[in-house]
Write a protein that holds these residues in place. Structure first.
Motif, PDB file in Angstrom:
ATOM      1  N   PHE A  26      22.426   6.568   8.670  1.00  0.00           N
ATOM      2  CA  PHE A  26      22.986   7.947   8.716  1.00  0.00           C
ATOM      3  C   PHE A  26      22.450   8.361   9.652  1.00  0.00           C
ATOM      4  CE2 PHE A  26      18.883   9.523   6.752  1.00  0.00           C
ATOM      5  CZ  PHE A  26      18.374   8.345   6.364  1.00  0.00           C
ATOM      6  N   THR A  27      22.800  10.058   9.887  1.00  0.00           N
ATOM      7  CA  THR A  27      22.348  10.699  11.004  1.00  0.00           C
ATOM      8  C   THR A  27      20.734  11.384  10.662  1.00  0.00           C
ATOM      9  OG1 THR A  27      24.612  11.502  11.664  1.00  0.00           O
ATOM     10  CG2 THR A  27      22.771  12.556  12.579  1.00  0.00           C
ATOM     11  N   SER A  29      18.530  12.780  12.256  1.00  0.00           N
ATOM     12  CA  SER A  29      17.903  13.971  12.725  1.00  0.00           C
ATOM     13  C   SER A  29      18.445  15.079  12.070  1.00  0.00           C
ATOM     14  CB  SER A  29      18.275  14.083  14.126  1.00  0.00           C
ATOM     15  OG  SER A  29      19.677  13.985  14.360  1.00  0.00           O
ATOM     16  N   SER A  30      19.381  14.722  11.032  1.00  0.00           N
ATOM     17  CA  SER A  30      20.077  15.906   9.934  1.00  0.00           C
ATOM     18  C   SER A  30      19.233  16.089   8.735  1.00  0.00           C
ATOM     19  CB  SER A  30      21.455  15.684  10.026  1.00  0.00           C
ATOM     20  OG  SER A  30      22.231  15.714  11.231  1.00  0.00           O
ATOM     21  N   SER A  52      13.941  18.448   9.389  1.00  0.00           N
ATOM     22  CA  SER A  52      14.883  17.696  10.225  1.00  0.00           C
ATOM     23  C   SER A  52      14.511  17.556  11.586  1.00  0.00           C
ATOM     24  CB  SER A  52      16.324  17.970  10.183  1.00  0.00           C
ATOM     25  OG  SER A  52      16.536  19.476  10.599  1.00  0.00           O
ATOM     26  N   ASN A  73      12.721  11.412  16.018  1.00  0.00           N
ATOM     27  CA  ASN A  73      14.159  11.357  15.762  1.00  0.00           C
ATOM     28  C   ASN A  73      14.669  10.461  16.835  1.00  0.00           C
ATOM     29  OD1 ASN A  73      13.765  13.121  13.643  1.00  0.00           O
ATOM     30  ND2 ASN A  73      14.653  15.075  14.860  1.00  0.00           N
ATOM     31  N   ASN A  76      14.343   7.179  14.648  1.00  0.00           N
ATOM     32  CA  ASN A  76      14.861   7.312  13.408  1.00  0.00           C
ATOM     33  C   ASN A  76      13.743   6.823  12.393  1.00  0.00           C
ATOM     34  OD1 ASN A  76      17.309   7.849  14.445  1.00  0.00           O
ATOM     35  ND2 ASN A  76      18.257   6.210  13.437  1.00  0.00           N
TER      36      ASN A  76
END
Length: 117
Positions: A26-27, A29-30, A52, A73, A76
């Motif tokens: 998944f993203t 940083s979001s 975030s 970020n 991750n």
């Protein structure tokens, strides 16, 4: 989606540990990230959270000044630096990722932290 915690173990009172949680699928940083813990016979409780972007952090009162949450970020990864550990910090520590829109909530499998002499 995966959240993989590491860094737990046995440490003496007053010692330190650094937990890591690597995210994938998944993203990262979001998502806001949090560390929670659950001791035997107790409910899961919030340890620390980070937004975030990493700009805002929050801590449970009993962890303030001893624990530090941070994130990278680019890697991750979210970290929890734990200093001045006490026996009452003994618990399974879980990594959590969440976002509101769309609603998503992911958990890691947990890592055991034991503080004992």
């Amino acid at each position: 989606v995966q959240l993989v915690e590491s860094g737990g173990g046995l440490v003496q009172p007053g010692g330190s540990l650094r937990l890591s949680c690597v995210a994938s699928g998944f993203t990262f940083s979001s998502y806001a990230m949090s560390w929670l813990r659950q001791a035997p016979g107790k409910e899961r409780e919030l340890v620390a959270g980070i937004t975030s972007t990493g700009g805002v952090t929050n801590y449970a009162d009993s962890m303030k000044g001893r624990f530090t949450i941070s994130r990278d970020n680019a890697k991750n990864t979210v970290y929890l630096q734990m200093d001045s550990l006490k026996p009452e910090d003994t618990a399974v520590y879980y990594c959590n990722a969440r976002r509101a829109i769309p609603l998503r909530n992911y958990w890691g499998q947990g890592t055991q932290v034991t503080v004992s002499s």
